[in-house]
Each structure stands twice: as C-alpha cells, then as structure tokens.
Design a protein around this motif. Structure first.
Motif, PDB file in Angstrom:
ATOM      1  N   LEU A  17       0.858  -1.178   0.000  1.00  0.00           N
ATOM      2  CA  LEU A  17       0.000   0.000   0.000  1.00  0.00           C
ATOM      3  C   LEU A  17       0.894   1.227   0.000  1.00  0.00           C
ATOM      4  O   LEU A  17       1.837   1.315   0.795  1.00  0.00           O
ATOM      5  CB  LEU A  17      -0.886   0.009   1.251  1.00  0.00           C
ATOM      6  CG  LEU A  17      -1.856   1.171   1.388  1.00  0.00           C
ATOM      7  CD1 LEU A  17      -2.921   1.111   0.298  1.00  0.00           C
ATOM      8  CD2 LEU A  17      -2.499   1.156   2.773  1.00  0.00           C
ATOM      9  N   ILE A  18       0.627   2.154  -0.888  1.00  0.00           N
ATOM     10  CA  ILE A  18       1.396   3.409  -0.934  1.00  0.00           C
ATOM     11  C   ILE A  18       0.544   4.488  -0.281  1.00  0.00           C
ATOM     12  O   ILE A  18      -0.585   4.746  -0.700  1.00  0.00           O
ATOM     13  CB  ILE A  18       1.764   3.811  -2.370  1.00  0.00           C
ATOM     14  CG1 ILE A  18       2.565   2.699  -3.051  1.00  0.00           C
ATOM     15  CG2 ILE A  18       2.554   5.121  -2.351  1.00  0.00           C
ATOM     16  CD1 ILE A  18       2.849   2.956  -4.518  1.00  0.00           C
ATOM     17  N   ILE A  19       1.114   5.085   0.765  1.00  0.00           N
ATOM     18  CA  ILE A  19       0.459   6.166   1.493  1.00  0.00           C
ATOM     19  C   ILE A  19       1.258   7.435   1.248  1.00  0.00           C
ATOM     20  O   ILE A  19       2.484   7.437   1.325  1.00  0.00           O
ATOM     21  CB  ILE A  19       0.432   5.861   3.006  1.00  0.00           C
ATOM     22  CG1 ILE A  19      -0.362   4.577   3.271  1.00  0.00           C
ATOM     23  CG2 ILE A  19      -0.147   7.042   3.792  1.00  0.00           C
ATOM     24  CD1 ILE A  19      -0.272   4.084   4.713  1.00  0.00           C
ATOM     25  N   ILE A  20       0.561   8.508   0.944  1.00  0.00           N
ATOM     26  CA  ILE A  20       1.200   9.829   0.826  1.00  0.00           C
ATOM     27  C   ILE A  20       0.901  10.578   2.114  1.00  0.00           C
ATOM     28  O   ILE A  20      -0.266  10.821   2.443  1.00  0.00           O
ATOM     29  CB  ILE A  20       0.664  10.622  -0.385  1.00  0.00           C
ATOM     30  CG1 ILE A  20       0.804   9.811  -1.679  1.00  0.00           C
ATOM     31  CG2 ILE A  20       1.344  11.981  -0.486  1.00  0.00           C
ATOM     32  CD1 ILE A  20       2.213   9.531  -2.102  1.00  0.00           C
ATOM     33  N   ASP A  21       1.974  10.942   2.860  1.00  0.00           N
ATOM     34  CA  ASP A  21       1.741  11.656   4.119  1.00  0.00           C
ATOM     35  C   ASP A  21       1.492  13.133   3.857  1.00  0.00           C
ATOM     36  O   ASP A  21       1.512  13.587   2.708  1.00  0.00           O
ATOM     37  CB  ASP A  21       2.882  11.421   5.115  1.00  0.00           C
ATOM     38  CG  ASP A  21       4.203  12.077   4.725  1.00  0.00           C
ATOM     39  OD1 ASP A  21       4.245  12.905   3.793  1.00  0.00           O
ATOM     40  OD2 ASP A  21       5.216  11.766   5.382  1.00  0.00           O
ATOM     41  N   ASP A  22       1.264  13.908   4.931  1.00  0.00           N
ATOM     42  CA  ASP A  22       0.896  15.317   4.770  1.00  0.00           C
ATOM     43  C   ASP A  22       2.034  16.176   4.228  1.00  0.00           C
ATOM     44  O   ASP A  22       1.820  17.313   3.816  1.00  0.00           O
ATOM     45  CB  ASP A  22       0.361  15.898   6.082  1.00  0.00           C
ATOM     46  CG  ASP A  22       1.363  15.804   7.225  1.00  0.00           C
ATOM     47  OD1 ASP A  22       2.456  15.230   7.056  1.00  0.00           O
ATOM     48  OD2 ASP A  22       1.028  16.305   8.328  1.00  0.00           O
ATOM     49  N   LYS A  23       3.249  15.621   4.167  1.00  0.00           N
ATOM     50  CA  LYS A  23       4.391  16.344   3.588  1.00  0.00           C
ATOM     51  C   LYS A  23       4.653  15.926   2.149  1.00  0.00           C
ATOM     52  O   LYS A  23       5.609  16.363   1.528  1.00  0.00           O
ATOM     53  CB  LYS A  23       5.635  16.116   4.440  1.00  0.00           C
ATOM     54  CG  LYS A  23       5.500  16.689   5.836  1.00  0.00           C
ATOM     55  CD  LYS A  23       6.721  16.383   6.670  1.00  0.00           C
ATOM     56  CE  LYS A  23       6.492  16.915   8.092  1.00  0.00           C
ATOM     57  NZ  LYS A  23       7.532  16.464   8.996  1.00  0.00           N
ATOM     58  N   GLY A  24       3.793  15.025   1.627  1.00  0.00           N
ATOM     59  CA  GLY A  24       3.947  14.575   0.253  1.00  0.00           C
ATOM     60  C   GLY A  24       4.885  13.397   0.084  1.00  0.00           C
ATOM     61  O   GLY A  24       5.175  12.988  -1.039  1.00  0.00           O
ATOM     62  N   LYS A  25       5.356  12.837   1.183  1.00  0.00           N
ATOM     63  CA  LYS A  25       6.288  11.709   1.128  1.00  0.00           C
ATOM     64  C   LYS A  25       5.520  10.407   0.899  1.00  0.00           C
ATOM     65  O   LYS A  25       4.489  10.159   1.525  1.00  0.00           O
ATOM     66  CB  LYS A  25       7.070  11.616   2.440  1.00  0.00           C
ATOM     67  CG  LYS A  25       8.038  10.468   2.487  1.00  0.00           C
ATOM     68  CD  LYS A  25       8.767  10.422   3.825  1.00  0.00           C
ATOM     69  CE  LYS A  25       9.664   9.203   3.888  1.00  0.00           C
ATOM     70  NZ  LYS A  25      10.220   9.003   5.218  1.00  0.00           N
ATOM     71  N   SER A  26       6.037   9.569   0.007  1.00  0.00           N
ATOM     72  CA  SER A  26       5.438   8.255  -0.245  1.00  0.00           C
ATOM     73  C   SER A  26       5.962   7.254   0.777  1.00  0.00           C
ATOM     74  O   SER A  26       7.169   7.142   0.988  1.00  0.00           O
ATOM     75  CB  SER A  26       5.806   7.750  -1.646  1.00  0.00           C
ATOM     76  OG  SER A  26       5.239   8.571  -2.627  1.00  0.00           O
ATOM     77  N   ILE A  27       5.037   6.537   1.386  1.00  0.00           N
ATOM     78  CA  ILE A  27       5.386   5.516   2.360  1.00  0.00           C
ATOM     79  C   ILE A  27       4.835   4.197   1.846  1.00  0.00           C
ATOM     80  O   ILE A  27       3.642   4.086   1.526  1.00  0.00           O
ATOM     81  CB  ILE A  27       4.782   5.851   3.742  1.00  0.00           C
ATOM     82  CG1 ILE A  27       5.318   7.204   4.209  1.00  0.00           C
ATOM     83  CG2 ILE A  27       5.070   4.766   4.751  1.00  0.00           C
ATOM     84  CD1 ILE A  27       4.453   7.900   5.200  1.00  0.00           C
ATOM     85  N   PHE A  28       5.679   3.196   1.748  1.00  0.00           N
ATOM     86  CA  PHE A  28       5.292   1.888   1.248  1.00  0.00           C
ATOM     87  C   PHE A  28       5.068   0.963   2.442  1.00  0.00           C
ATOM     88  O   PHE A  28       5.962   0.779   3.256  1.00  0.00           O
ATOM     89  CB  PHE A  28       6.374   1.317   0.330  1.00  0.00           C
ATOM     90  CG  PHE A  28       6.510   2.068  -0.959  1.00  0.00           C
ATOM     91  CD1 PHE A  28       6.011   1.535  -2.132  1.00  0.00           C
ATOM     92  CD2 PHE A  28       7.129   3.318  -1.003  1.00  0.00           C
ATOM     93  CE1 PHE A  28       6.130   2.230  -3.334  1.00  0.00           C
ATOM     94  CE2 PHE A  28       7.250   4.019  -2.189  1.00  0.00           C
ATOM     95  CZ  PHE A  28       6.742   3.476  -3.363  1.00  0.00           C
TER      96      PHE A  28
END
Length: 159
Positions: A136-147
């Motif tokens: 799952l790819i999550i975009i945090d509130d700073k625009g960073k992609s988290i896998f």
C-alpha cells in the motif's frame, strides 16, 4: 459470486460489506532465498451469524445479515474453494497487472485517509496506490510516499 453481495477489500486482509467486516484472511509463509518451504492461508468468514456482541456489532456483519437468508455452508464453501483454487493457480508464477487492477478496483482503502503503526509510530496519510508486490502506498501530509507491506491499517469511514 455466491451471494451477489457488494463485497470489497479493506487492505490488506479484510473483506467488507456495507463498511463492516465479513471476512478476515491471514497468511503465513516460510521461505529461503531460493524456495518456499510452506505457505498457510487462514480465512474466517462470518456466514450465518444473526447478531454480534455489542463491542463489535458496529464493525462486523455476516452473509446471513446482508442477504437476509440462511446460507447453506456446503455449496458456499465449495464456491469459496473453487475461487481460491482459480486465484492461487493464476498467481502461481506471477501476479499480472490485470490482477493488480482487479484488486485495486475492489479496494475501498484507496483514496481514503489512513493510519498505520510502523516502528512504534503512527503514520498517517492518504492511501493512493497498491504496487504489483501488494504494498500500500500512502502519501503523508508532507507529500512523502510511504510503502507499507503489512500491518493493521485504520481506514477513515470504515469501521
């Protein structure tokens, strides 16, 4: 297929109907660099429950509740096993882009605000995609992609 319920996927391992969990799927695997020693799949399906304890009644449902009829378990589980066999046979060597697209089309997690525990911290953002590896790819509130490749994900608006 068996009930015609509008079942959806809550990444990574829940099946939901009307924003309530009807099924959970757990997998375990032991592997070495060049071979898989074993893989085990556990599937729990709420089939004929007519009610749930108060503490989970807002989160859980059953096929009987959703269809308003008692489900005959034998033909139902025959259907489940046939579908599982089809899916596992097609995934034996690789997962196609078509398979991933099909999963995404059924996934209610995408496009929603989510939170997940990672390394003792809560990661929050918007679930935006699923990779061909199932992450799952999550975009945090700073625009960073988290896998994210495992864990309990809380999805806003879903139980």
């Amino acid at each position: 297929d068996y009930t015609d319920c509008d079942a959806k996927i809550k990444w990574p391992n829940d099946i939901i109907i009307n924003n309530k969990r009807v099924c959970g799927i757990l997998t375990e695997m032991a592997a070495q660099s060049d071979q898989i020693d074993y893989a085990a799949i556990g599937i729990g399906i709420n089939v004929n429950h007519t009610e749930f304890p108060e503490e989970i009644s807002q989160k859980a449902t059953s096929l009987r509740i959703e269809t308003v009829k008692k489900i005959d378990r034998n033909p139902f589980f025959k259907c489940v096993i046939q579908k599982l066999d089809e899916v596992l046979s097609s995934f034996l060597f690789s997962v196609s882009l078509e398979d991933v697209q099909s999963f995404k089309s059924l996934c209610v997690t995408l496009g929603r605000k989510v939170s997940v525990q990672r390394g003792g911290k809560t990661v929050e953002g918007t679930a935006c995609d699923i990779t061909t590896n199932g992450e799952l790819i999550i975009i945090d509130d700073k625009g960073k992609s988290i896998f994210v490749n495992s864990g309990e994900v809380t999805v806003q608006g879903i139980y």
